[in-house]
Design an enzyme around this catalytic site. Structure first.
Site, mmCIF file in Angstrom:
data_model
loop_
_atom_site.group_PDB
_atom_site.id
_atom_site.type_symbol
_atom_site.label_atom_id
_atom_site.label_comp_id
_atom_site.label_asym_id
_atom_site.label_seq_id
_atom_site.Cartn_x
_atom_site.Cartn_y
_atom_site.Cartn_z
ATOM 1 N N SER A 49 -4.372 2.944 -7.716
ATOM 2 C CA SER A 49 -3.528 1.755 -7.565
ATOM 3 C C SER A 49 -3.652 1.077 -6.206
ATOM 4 O O SER A 49 -3.266 -0.069 -6.056
ATOM 5 C CB SER A 49 -2.069 2.121 -7.805
ATOM 6 N N ASP A 352 7.226 -1.156 -3.149
ATOM 7 C CA ASP A 352 7.997 -0.639 -4.289
ATOM 8 C C ASP A 352 8.351 0.839 -4.141
ATOM 9 O O ASP A 352 8.752 1.469 -5.102
ATOM 10 C CB ASP A 352 7.210 -0.859 -5.587
ATOM 11 N N HIS A 355 3.815 1.925 -3.172
ATOM 12 C CA HIS A 355 2.712 1.115 -2.637
ATOM 13 C C HIS A 355 3.197 0.225 -1.504
ATOM 14 O O HIS A 355 4.393 -0.054 -1.401
ATOM 15 C CB HIS A 355 2.122 0.255 -3.760
#
Ligand SMILES: *[C@@H]1O[C@H](CO)[C@@H](O)[C@H](O)[C@H]1NC(C)=O
Ligand SMILES: *[C@@H]1O[C@H](CO)[C@@H](O)[C@H](O)[C@H]1NC(C)=O
Ligand SMILES: CC(=O)N[C@H]1CO[C@H](CO)[C@@H](O)[C@@H]1O
Length: 392
Positions: A49, A352, A355
């Protein structure tokens, strides 16, 4: 998080297009970018990610499962003004690298787009495969995408090139910047979140690094010449882990940053082992430039002096969440109906809780591209060998 990916083995788009693109468009493109930096004409990227520019979102849209949280607002609000599948409010490190090199943003493999390079990174990807975890009784909402799968897609993409290879295609990989990772973060967090100790997580390190090493060697054998291999970020500073491993023992926290000391030590351990392995690979392939990207030290600066970098919000809290001591709650994450983003994401390090914000990624990218957080420096290692024989 989205459910298991049902797409594997499905060809995402026709390779004829890509073949045309790789062999015809890139050489044309290289003319214009030569002026930009003088070396790289395209970027290929593998990872999780931290680098996914939309693959996981495309995959979930194809399989009509409900969108993952990072496919919903307020993700993407800062730069793209819409969710793009990036796990941030805006651009990622790979986006900043592309822009710095004067290249278009690297499109996700599953978008079927054909710009200068392809990004194979997928949210949730691991180094080790699902069976490895299942065998050890570690069950999780796995993505079932490994670094090896991503390498497989890359090789499938190149395969039309291997027959009757035109000279321009040989140069393609030589003139590309290849980002290998970060990968491993999800492997470690699966183990940790299943209640295992840091000692058990430590046992995974050589296995994860072995997978990274095999991928690097395979890419070099395929013709890659310049590779960037990132280490881990300071995981002890992550709001999600700070929440999960909240402790009443003061000594568990680094007094300088408030981050969880043992998790940061673990990240440093992974990074040391990775760098030792990179040294071994450099000896095996002296013609290749293997650049270690020191995400840890590029990022730990913010946690030590957040204000200096413009992070006026709480340095260890997420910008987007539903509350809790670090504004992270695993049962209602950013993107869920109850979540709310802070007014100014650029004043936060964490977007968040898992991240980072675009602002944090921008500082890290600057530290990589302008120094001193890569070994060797990216600029001076910018090489372009002519007619180096492909393969061996
Ligand atoms: C992961 O995907 C592979 C196909 O790529 C499949 O064979 C395997 O069973 C999957 N693993 C799990 C645990 O679902
Ligand atoms: C997360 O949300 C649940 C349900 O609203 C709540 O019970 C729990 O205490 C929250 N956890 C944290 C760390 O705030
Ligand atoms: C050669 C090739 O695949 N060209 C396609 C690139 O993508 C554009 C749309 O983004 C198509 O119109 C081209 O056909």
């Amino acid at each position: 998080m989205a459910s298991r990916s049902p797409f594997l083995g499905r060809k995402p788009f026709t390779y004829t297009y890509l073949y045309l693109y790789l062999c015809i468009l890139i050489p044309t493109f290289s003319v214009s970018t030569k002026q930009a930096l003088g070396c790289y004409t395209s970027i290929f990227s593998f990872g999780d990610s931290l680098a996914d520019t939309g693959n996981c979102l495309h995959i979930s849209q194809r399989s009509s499962v409900k969108p993952p949280n990072f496919g919903l607002p307020p993700y993407g609000e800062t730069y793209f003004r819409r969710p793009t599948g990036r796990c941030s409010d805006g651009r990622l490190i790979i986006d900043f690298i592309a822009q710095y090199l004067g290249l278009p943003l690297v499109p996700p493999y599953f978008s079927g787009q054909n710009k200068s390079g392809v990004n194979f990174a997928v949210v949730g990807a691991t180094a080790l495969d699902d069976e490895f975890f299942e065998e050890r009784g570690i069950h999780n909402n796995f993505k079932n995408v490994t670094l090896g799968d991503q390498l497989g897609w890359f090789k499938e993409m190149l395969s039309p090139l291997s027959h009757n290879t035109p000279p321009n295609c040989k140069k393609l990989l030589q003139n590309s910047l290849i980002l290998v990772g970060g990968i491993g973060h999800n492997d470690y967090s699966y183990v940790l979140k299943s209640g295992r100790s840091i000692e058990e997580m430590q046992l995974l390190v050589p296995l994860v690094i072995n997978v990274i090493a095999l991928a690097i060697k395979e890419l070099i054998e395929l013709g890659a010449v310049t590779l960037i291999v990132p280490g881990n970020l300071p995981s002890g500073c992550s709001p999600s882990l700070l929440t999960r491993f909240a402790s009443s023992i003061k000594a568990d926290y680094d007094p300088e940053t408030g981050c969880l000391a043992r998790l940061n030590e673990f990240s440093k351990y992974h990074n040391q082992m990775l760098q030792k392995e990179l040294d071994r690979i450099r000896e095996l392939y002296p013609h290749a430039t293997i650049i270690y990207a020191d995400y840890y030290n590029a990022a730990i600066r913010f946690y030590k002096s957040p204000i200096k970098f413009g992070f006026r919000g709480r340095a260890l809290s997420a910008c987007c969440g539903v509350g809790g001591p670090y504004n992270f709650n695993s049962s209602a994450q950013c993107g869920s109906s109850l979540s709310r983003a802070c007014d100014d994401p650029s004043s936060y390090i964490s977007w968040d809780g898992i991240h980072l914000t675009e602002a944090a990624y921008k500082w890290i990218s600057k530290g990589l591209l302008e120094g001193p957080y890569t070994i060797p420096p990216i600029k001076t290692s910018c090489i372009s060998l002519t007619d180096f024989p492909m393969g061996r």
